[in-house]
Design a protein around this motif. Structure first.
Motif, PDB file in Angstrom:
ATOM      1  N   THR A 143      26.648  13.717  14.159  1.00 50.29           N
ATOM      2  CA  THR A 143      27.933  14.357  14.486  1.00 50.29           C
ATOM      3  C   THR A 143      29.112  13.550  13.963  1.00 50.29           C
ATOM      4  OG1 THR A 143      27.964  13.263  16.660  1.00 50.29           O
ATOM      5  CG2 THR A 143      27.025  15.485  16.546  1.00 50.29           C
ATOM      6  N   ALA A 144      28.861  12.638  13.013  1.00 50.43           N
ATOM      7  CA  ALA A 144      29.942  11.803  12.477  1.00 50.43           C
ATOM      8  C   ALA A 144      31.005  12.653  11.789  1.00 50.43           C
ATOM      9  CB  ALA A 144      29.374  10.768  11.497  1.00 50.43           C
ATOM     10  N   SER A 145      30.584  13.689  11.038  1.00 51.61           N
ATOM     11  CA  SER A 145      31.550  14.550  10.342  1.00 51.61           C
ATOM     12  C   SER A 145      32.461  15.270  11.329  1.00 51.61           C
ATOM     13  CB  SER A 145      30.828  15.579   9.464  1.00 51.61           C
ATOM     14  OG  SER A 145      30.288  14.980   8.322  1.00 51.61           O
ATOM     15  N   SER A 146      31.872  15.836  12.390  1.00 56.68           N
ATOM     16  CA  SER A 146      32.694  16.573  13.359  1.00 56.68           C
ATOM     17  C   SER A 146      33.599  15.631  14.135  1.00 56.68           C
ATOM     18  CB  SER A 146      31.802  17.381  14.317  1.00 56.68           C
ATOM     19  OG  SER A 146      30.992  16.527  15.098  1.00 56.68           O
ATOM     20  N   ARG A 147      33.115  14.418  14.429  1.00 58.23           N
ATOM     21  CA  ARG A 147      33.924  13.439  15.170  1.00 58.23           C
ATOM     22  C   ARG A 147      35.097  12.946  14.330  1.00 58.23           C
ATOM     23  NH1 ARG A 147      29.901  10.973  16.586  1.00 58.23           N
ATOM     24  NH2 ARG A 147      29.869   9.242  15.111  1.00 58.23           N
ATOM     25  N   PHE A 293      40.430  21.350  14.001  1.00 56.42           N
ATOM     26  CA  PHE A 293      39.887  21.674  15.318  1.00 56.42           C
ATOM     27  C   PHE A 293      38.783  22.720  15.197  1.00 56.42           C
ATOM     28  CE2 PHE A 293      44.023  19.964  16.881  1.00 56.42           C
ATOM     29  CZ  PHE A 293      43.521  19.038  17.780  1.00 56.42           C
ATOM     30  N   ILE A 294      38.995  23.709  14.317  1.00 61.17           N
ATOM     31  CA  ILE A 294      37.962  24.730  14.096  1.00 61.17           C
ATOM     32  C   ILE A 294      36.732  24.086  13.466  1.00 61.17           C
ATOM     33  CG2 ILE A 294      37.396  26.835  12.816  1.00 61.17           C
ATOM     34  CD1 ILE A 294      40.404  27.558  12.978  1.00 61.17           C
ATOM     35  N   GLY A 295      36.972  23.231  12.465  1.00 60.31           N
ATOM     36  CA  GLY A 295      35.868  22.578  11.771  1.00 60.31           C
ATOM     37  C   GLY A 295      35.047  21.689  12.677  1.00 60.31           C
ATOM     38  N   PHE A 296      35.708  21.046  13.649  1.00 55.09           N
ATOM     39  CA  PHE A 296      35.008  20.196  14.623  1.00 55.09           C
ATOM     40  C   PHE A 296      33.912  20.982  15.325  1.00 55.09           C
ATOM     41  CE2 PHE A 296      34.911  18.886  19.184  1.00 55.09           C
ATOM     42  CZ  PHE A 296      34.253  17.671  19.015  1.00 55.09           C
ATOM     43  N   ALA A 297      34.220  22.239  15.655  1.00 54.00           N
ATOM     44  CA  ALA A 297      33.239  23.087  16.344  1.00 54.00           C
ATOM     45  C   ALA A 297      32.232  23.686  15.366  1.00 54.00           C
ATOM     46  CB  ALA A 297      33.967  24.205  17.096  1.00 54.00           C
ATOM     47  N   VAL A 298      32.721  24.191  14.223  1.00 51.39           N
ATOM     48  CA  VAL A 298      31.849  24.880  13.270  1.00 51.39           C
ATOM     49  C   VAL A 298      30.753  23.963  12.731  1.00 51.39           C
ATOM     50  CG1 VAL A 298      31.777  25.924  10.966  1.00 51.39           C
ATOM     51  CG2 VAL A 298      33.563  26.592  12.592  1.00 51.39           C
ATOM     52  N   MET A 299      31.113  22.706  12.411  1.00 51.64           N
ATOM     53  CA  MET A 299      30.147  21.824  11.765  1.00 51.64           C
ATOM     54  C   MET A 299      29.103  21.242  12.718  1.00 51.64           C
ATOM     55  SD  MET A 299      32.026  19.914   8.610  1.00 51.64           S
ATOM     56  CE  MET A 299      33.363  19.236   9.586  1.00 51.64           C
ATOM     57  N   TYR A 301      27.173  23.383  13.976  1.00 51.95           N
ATOM     58  CA  TYR A 301      26.161  24.412  13.777  1.00 51.95           C
ATOM     59  C   TYR A 301      25.932  24.738  12.299  1.00 51.95           C
ATOM     60  CZ  TYR A 301      27.368  25.015  18.679  1.00 51.95           C
ATOM     61  OH  TYR A 301      27.622  24.777  20.012  1.00 51.95           O
ATOM     62  N   VAL A 302      26.936  24.495  11.453  1.00 53.72           N
ATOM     63  CA  VAL A 302      26.847  24.814  10.027  1.00 53.72           C
ATOM     64  C   VAL A 302      26.841  23.514   9.228  1.00 53.72           C
ATOM     65  CG1 VAL A 302      27.953  26.028   8.101  1.00 53.72           C
ATOM     66  CG2 VAL A 302      28.111  26.967  10.421  1.00 53.72           C
ATOM     67  N   SER A 303      26.053  23.469   8.176  1.00 55.40           N
ATOM     68  CA  SER A 303      25.975  22.295   7.319  1.00 55.40           C
ATOM     69  C   SER A 303      27.359  21.869   6.840  1.00 55.40           C
ATOM     70  CB  SER A 303      25.102  22.605   6.100  1.00 55.40           C
ATOM     71  OG  SER A 303      25.354  21.705   5.049  1.00 55.40           O
ATOM     72  N   PRO A 304      27.712  20.570   6.970  1.00 51.93           N
ATOM     73  CA  PRO A 304      29.007  20.099   6.456  1.00 51.93           C
ATOM     74  C   PRO A 304      29.197  20.425   4.985  1.00 51.93           C
ATOM     75  CG  PRO A 304      28.029  18.428   7.862  1.00 51.93           C
ATOM     76  CD  PRO A 304      26.989  19.494   7.689  1.00 51.93           C
ATOM     77  N   GLY A 305      28.126  20.314   4.191  1.00 48.09           N
ATOM     78  CA  GLY A 305      28.229  20.598   2.759  1.00 48.09           C
ATOM     79  C   GLY A 305      28.583  22.050   2.485  1.00 48.09           C
ATOM     80  N   LYS A 306      27.962  22.964   3.213  1.00 46.77           N
ATOM     81  CA  LYS A 306      28.255  24.389   3.028  1.00 46.77           C
ATOM     82  C   LYS A 306      29.684  24.713   3.457  1.00 46.77           C
ATOM     83  CE  LYS A 306      23.478  26.002   3.526  1.00 46.77           C
ATOM     84  NZ  LYS A 306      22.532  26.783   4.364  1.00 46.77           N
ATOM     85  N   THR A 307      30.112  24.095   4.554  1.00 46.00           N
ATOM     86  CA  THR A 307      31.486  24.301   5.018  1.00 46.00           C
ATOM     87  C   THR A 307      32.480  23.789   3.985  1.00 46.00           C
ATOM     88  OG1 THR A 307      30.703  23.971   7.291  1.00 46.00           O
ATOM     89  CG2 THR A 307      33.081  23.923   6.945  1.00 46.00           C
ATOM     90  N   LEU A 308      32.186  22.626   3.423  1.00 50.76           N
ATOM     91  CA  LEU A 308      33.050  22.039   2.393  1.00 50.76           C
ATOM     92  C   LEU A 308      33.143  22.953   1.171  1.00 50.76           C
ATOM     93  CD1 LEU A 308      34.620  19.507   1.364  1.00 50.76           C
ATOM     94  CD2 LEU A 308      32.433  18.668   0.470  1.00 50.76           C
TER      95      LEU A 308
END
Length: 420
Positions: A143-147, A293-299, A301-308
């Motif tokens: 959860t490092a990316s979301s944090r 704030f949205i990304g904190f929640a989305v990532m 459940y969704v791959s950080p790479g795909k979100t990026l």
């Protein structure tokens, strides 16, 4: 090149709650966000005061973000010697000195302003090197990316507040300002930056007295994927390409922000005064805040790479819309890029540091050096704006996001399979 000989760990006693340390670190993120986006107000201000070309005006960002390249590795060495908490205090003191230099600069000339930007950014660089790895280890690696995205949301709060505040305190005044001499117009920065210097000094004192967990470099071979043949941070493709991604992302984001006030002042776009346009710059940075704030929640459940990758694709589409249209459509398209920028820096940063183990410190220094993109990409866009026009110059940041799209897709499975 600095080598961090051991992985970053946090000294604890029992099951320690990380909420307090994260709140304290988040205050630092807010302050350097505020200081960084004030540049977007000062660039058109100094351009008008000293009658500069776009390239000359972009020397502000060249000196500011050039400090990241010059100072990042020495900052890493300093932090290893005196510790993360003392390093952050040192960074705050240097940043305060940079803000104080704006007072004599306002009565001297453009060159001293550029030096003040360099000193200020040097302090912020030390804060970046100390704080970003701190956040990544205060919790689970998955959860490092979301944090980091959550703490960056408060960094974005600072970037959102700054343009509107700077527009009011520095660019405000309307016809009265236009009647002033260039020296009197330059002096409008004195009060705001002295206040910021005082705030940074106070924050340095409070941070020095705070009780934070110690971050050490204890030997922990389990933190490193021993079967990957890692001999240095630079042997890791996801770090090397991540550094390129940080270079281009910061360059693109900063470049767009640097030209927004002038872009919104174009007759074919919004024909706004600088003071009015400064308030709209807050929409650009505010979009990044909301998106984090949205990304904190989305990532979660969704791959950080795909979100990026998704956000990079949207950024490209919006910039092309701003280039090929006029009026309100072009204005809101370029401002909406801020929403897409939201998760990019913390996501690329944490993806690039994934499973570096004992080379995490070295990797962080490399990534912070890559922030020099904020110095060079606006410079390139400035040269294009001077030669072919401001609106067409936005092809430069559009090109930056193409690589970020590739990076997100290339490492979309980074956390799922545990390997780069």
């Amino acid at each position: 090149m600095e080598h961090a000989a051991q992985p970053i760990t946090v000294s604890r006693t029992g099951a320690e709650n990380n909420t307090g340390p994260l709140i304290i670190i988040t205050i630092l993120f807010f302050m350097w966000g505020l200081l960084t986006s004030l540049n977007d107000v000062l660039i058109p201000h100094l351009k008008a005061v000293y009658t500069l070309t776009y390239v000359q005006a972009m020397l502000v960002q060249f000196c500011f973000f050039g400090a990241y390249f010059v100072v990042s590795l020495p900052a890493g060495m300093l932090i290893r010697k005196i510790g993360y908490q003392s390093g952050a205090v040192t960074g705050l003191l240097i940043a305060a000195a940079g803000c104080a230099l704006f007072y004599p600069a306002s009565t001297s000339g453009y060159a001293l302003f550029l030096f003040a930007f360099f000193v200020l950014a040097s302090g912020i660089t030390i804060l970046q090197v100390a704080a970003n790895p701190y956040v990544t280890v205060l919790g689970k690696a998955s959860t490092a990316s979301s944090r980091l995205t959550l703490t960056q949301a408060f960094n974005a709060l600072g970037t959102t507040v700054a343009p509107a505040l700077g527009g009011l305190l520095i660019l405000g005044g309307g016809a009265a300002v236009l009647a002033q001499t260039p020296l009197e117009q330059a002096a409008s920065v004195q009060g705001p930056y002295l206040a910021l210097a005082g705030a940074l000094l106070l924050l340095a004192v409070l941070f020095a007295l705070a009780r934070l967990p110690k971050i050490s470099h204890a030997d922990d071979s389990a933190a490193l994927a021993t079967d990957s043949g890692v001999t240095s941070a630079m042997s890791q493709r996801h770090l090397v390409l991540g550094a390129v991604g940080i270079f281009l992302y910061v360059g693109g984001e900063v470049s767009i922000g640097s030209f927004l006030i002038n872009f919104l002042g174009e007759p074919d776009i919004a024909n706004m005064s600088a003071a009015t346009a400064a308030h709209y710059v807050s929409f650009y940075w505010g979009g990044a805040m909301v998106g984090r704030f949205i990304g904190f929640a989305v990532m979660r459940y969704v791959s950080p790479g795909k979100t990026l990758a998704f956000n990079a694709l949207c950024s490209i589409a919006l910039i092309l819309t701003a280039i090929f249209t006029k009026g309100q459509v072009a204005m809101w398209a370029i401002l909406a890029v801020g929403l897409c920028n939201s998760i990019m820096f913390p996501t690329i940063f944490s993806m690039a540091l994934h499973k570096l183990g004992k080379f995490t410190g070295q990797g962080s220094g490399i990534l912070c050096m890559a922030i020099v993109g904020g110095a060079l990409v606006p410079f390139a866009q400035g040269a294009m704006a001077d030669s072919i026009g401001l609106q067409w110059s936005f092809f430069v940041p559009a090109a930056c996001y193409i690589f970020i799209l590739y990076y997100g897709l290339r490492f979309a499975g980074l956390y799922r399979d545990g390997k780069a």
